[in-house]
Design a protein around this motif. Sequence first.
Motif, mmCIF file in Angstrom:
data_model
loop_
_atom_site.group_PDB
_atom_site.id
_atom_site.type_symbol
_atom_site.label_atom_id
_atom_site.label_comp_id
_atom_site.label_asym_id
_atom_site.label_seq_id
_atom_site.Cartn_x
_atom_site.Cartn_y
_atom_site.Cartn_z
ATOM 1 N N GLY A 157 -0.817 -0.703 0.562
ATOM 2 C CA GLY A 157 -1.395 0.549 0.081
ATOM 3 C C GLY A 157 -0.402 1.410 -0.666
ATOM 4 O O GLY A 157 -0.717 2.522 -1.082
ATOM 5 N N SER A 204 0.967 1.054 -3.668
ATOM 6 C CA SER A 204 0.675 1.300 -5.081
ATOM 7 C C SER A 204 -0.318 2.442 -5.236
ATOM 8 O O SER A 204 -0.152 3.312 -6.099
ATOM 9 C CB SER A 204 0.138 0.031 -5.756
ATOM 10 N N GLN A 205 -1.341 2.469 -4.365
ATOM 11 C CA GLN A 205 -2.304 3.564 -4.403
ATOM 12 C C GLN A 205 -1.640 4.881 -4.009
ATOM 13 O O GLN A 205 -1.946 5.943 -4.559
ATOM 14 C CB GLN A 205 -3.482 3.273 -3.461
ATOM 15 N N ARG A 216 -1.392 8.180 -6.393
ATOM 16 C CA ARG A 216 -1.992 9.442 -5.945
ATOM 17 C C ARG A 216 -0.954 10.558 -5.852
ATOM 18 O O ARG A 216 -1.260 11.722 -6.115
ATOM 19 C CB ARG A 216 -2.666 9.238 -4.585
ATOM 20 N N ALA A 263 1.864 -0.346 -10.882
ATOM 21 C CA ALA A 263 1.590 1.044 -10.506
ATOM 22 C C ALA A 263 2.089 2.000 -11.582
ATOM 23 O O ALA A 263 1.412 2.972 -11.934
ATOM 24 C CB ALA A 263 2.241 1.364 -9.161
ATOM 25 N N GLN A 320 -12.490 1.295 -11.790
ATOM 26 C CA GLN A 320 -11.664 1.844 -10.719
ATOM 27 C C GLN A 320 -10.261 2.204 -11.201
ATOM 28 O O GLN A 320 -9.726 3.258 -10.876
ATOM 29 C CB GLN A 320 -11.542 0.836 -9.567
ATOM 30 N N ARG A 321 -9.673 1.319 -11.968
ATOM 31 C CA ARG A 321 -8.309 1.542 -12.430
ATOM 32 C C ARG A 321 -8.222 2.760 -13.340
ATOM 33 O O ARG A 321 -7.208 3.440 -13.395
ATOM 34 C CB ARG A 321 -7.809 0.288 -13.153
ATOM 35 N N TYR A 375 -9.710 6.141 -10.851
ATOM 36 C CA TYR A 375 -8.899 6.638 -9.745
ATOM 37 C C TYR A 375 -7.841 7.650 -10.189
ATOM 38 O O TYR A 375 -7.779 8.758 -9.649
ATOM 39 C CB TYR A 375 -8.268 5.462 -8.990
ATOM 40 N N CYS A 380 -8.132 11.682 -9.401
ATOM 41 C CA CYS A 380 -7.025 12.283 -8.636
ATOM 42 C C CYS A 380 -6.571 13.588 -9.284
ATOM 43 O O CYS A 380 -6.135 14.516 -8.596
ATOM 44 C CB CYS A 380 -5.849 11.308 -8.542
ATOM 45 N N ASN A 417 -13.614 4.748 -3.304
ATOM 46 C CA ASN A 417 -12.625 5.351 -4.194
ATOM 47 C C ASN A 417 -12.536 6.854 -3.973
ATOM 48 O O ASN A 417 -11.453 7.447 -4.023
ATOM 49 C CB ASN A 417 -13.024 5.072 -5.652
ATOM 50 N N GLN A 431 -10.299 7.840 -1.127
ATOM 51 C CA GLN A 431 -8.884 7.766 -1.485
ATOM 52 C C GLN A 431 -8.473 8.976 -2.323
ATOM 53 O O GLN A 431 -7.398 9.541 -2.128
ATOM 54 C CB GLN A 431 -8.612 6.485 -2.267
ATOM 55 N N SER A 445 -7.811 8.559 3.885
ATOM 56 C CA SER A 445 -7.655 7.145 4.204
ATOM 57 C C SER A 445 -8.052 6.859 5.654
ATOM 58 O O SER A 445 -8.336 5.720 6.018
ATOM 59 C CB SER A 445 -6.219 6.686 3.949
#
Length: 482
Positions: free
Chosen positions: A63, A65-66, A70, A135, A265-266, A269, A273, A345, A348, A353
Motif C-alpha cells: 500500500g 505507492s498509494q 496520497r 508512483a 482509477q490511475r 485517484y 485526492c 477508491n 482511499q 483505509s
Amino acid sequence: MSESLTHKTIRGTIWSSAERFTAQGINLLVLVVIARLLSPKEFGLIGMLAIFLAISQSLIDSGFSQALIRKQDRTNIDKNTVFYFNIVVSIVLYLLLYLISPWVASFYDEPQLNEVMKVACLVIIIDSFAVVQRANYTIAIDFKTQTKATFISAVVSGSVGILFAYYGYGVWALVYQQLSNSLMNVIVLWSFSSWYPKFIYSWKSFHELFGFGSKLMLSGILDTLYRYIYQLVIGKAFSAENLGYYTNAHKFSDFPSSNLTSILQRVIYPILCNIQDEDERLARAYRKFLRLSAFVIFPLMFGIAAVANPFVDIVLGEQWHFTAVLMVPVCFQMLWYPIHSINLNLLQVKGRSDLFLRLEIIKKIIGVTVLFSSLPFGLLVMCYTSVLSSILCLGINTYYTGKLIGVGFFRQMKDISGTIILSIISFILAYRTSFLFSNNILSLTVGCLVGGGFFITGAILFRMNEVSYIKELIRKCLMKKL
C-alpha cells in the motif's frame, strides 16, 4: 472541476488509455498466437501459480505507492524508505516461494510446477524495482512515460513468448514472456526517470506510510486471495486443462473491464485526492466518473458475452470452445468491477483505509461462502454464482460511500440505470442475432453491429448526459495541445 484539473484529467486519461490498450492489445494478440501453439493445460500450469505471484506483489507494495500518491508533503526520504523496503521484502518472498515450490507441485499433482515456480517467481524481485518509479509518474499524472515502458515491454516480451512457443518450449514460453516483460518495463522506467535512490532510510517515514498503507496491503491481499481463489480451487478440484479454459475466459473478459477501470482509477485517484476535503465538489466529480465508467464498460461487457461463441472459435480455435461458455458468466461478473473499484477508491481518497479493510473482510467471507457452496455443482455453476456474489458485495461497498458523501447504492443505481437498461436490450439483440448465421465471422460482425448500433443510437436519442460529457472531452482534446 477547474479548467487545469479538467485538462489534467483529459491528458492523463488519454495517455493512460494509450498505455493500457497498446500494451494489453499487444498482449492479447500474443495470447492468441501462443494459444494456437500451446495447449489449455500449459496455460493452466501458469494459472496455478497466479495466486502466489499476486499475493507477493501485494506484500511488496504494502500500500506504499498509494500512500505516497496520497501524501501531499511527501519527501525524498519517504521514497527511499519505500524503495528499500520493497526490495528486501521481495527477496524474502522469493526465497520463501522457492522453498515451498515442491509442496505446491505436490498440492496440484503437477511435478513440472516445481522448477517452473522457482524460475517464474523471479518476477517478484524484478518488479520491486519499479514500485516507486511508477508512483512518481502517477503523482505527476505522467502516463506518457509509462506508455512507452509498457509498449516496449509488451513488444519485446511478446516476441520472446512467441519465439519460445514456436520452438516447442511449452509452458516455459509463458514463463520467459513474463520475466522479459517485467525486466524491460523496469529498464525503460528507470531510463526516463530523474529520480534515483540514495542510501537513506527512515523508520519514522516507514511507520507513517505503513499506518495508511498497511490496511490497504491487507485489503489487497484479501482481494487477491478472493480473485485468485477460483484458479486455486479449479486447479485442485478439476484439472489444469479446465483451469486453462477458465484462465483465458477471464483474460478476454477482464481486458475491457479491468483495463478501463485501471485507466480511470490511475487518473481519478490523484485528482480526487486534490479535492478530498470539498465534499460537494467531490460528490459531483465522483458521480460523473461513475456514470462515465458504466457507460463505457457495461455495453462492452454485455457485448463480449453476446458474441463469445463466434469470437472464441475465430480467435483461438474450436479446441477452446469451453472458454466461450465460461466467458458469459465471467463477463456478467466483471461488468460490476468498475463500480466496486470506484467506490473503494473514494475510501482511499478520504483516508479511510480502516473502512476499506473492514469491507474487504466482509465481502470476501460472502464470496468464499458462495464459491464453496457452488463447488459440487461444477465449474459453470461456480462462474454464474460469482455474479450473485458480486452484486451482493456491491451493496456493501456502496454503504460507506453513501455515509461519506451522500452517494449510496440507490443514488448510484439511479445514475447508471439508463446505461443498464440499454446494455441489457443490446445484449439480447446481439445474442439472438449471432445465432442466425452459421458462419462465425458473419455472426460476430452482425452481432456486434446490431448490439453496438442499438446502444449508441439509444444513448443519443435519450440524450444521456454521458454522451455530452464524452463530446466535451473530445472537444477539449482537439482544442488543447496535450
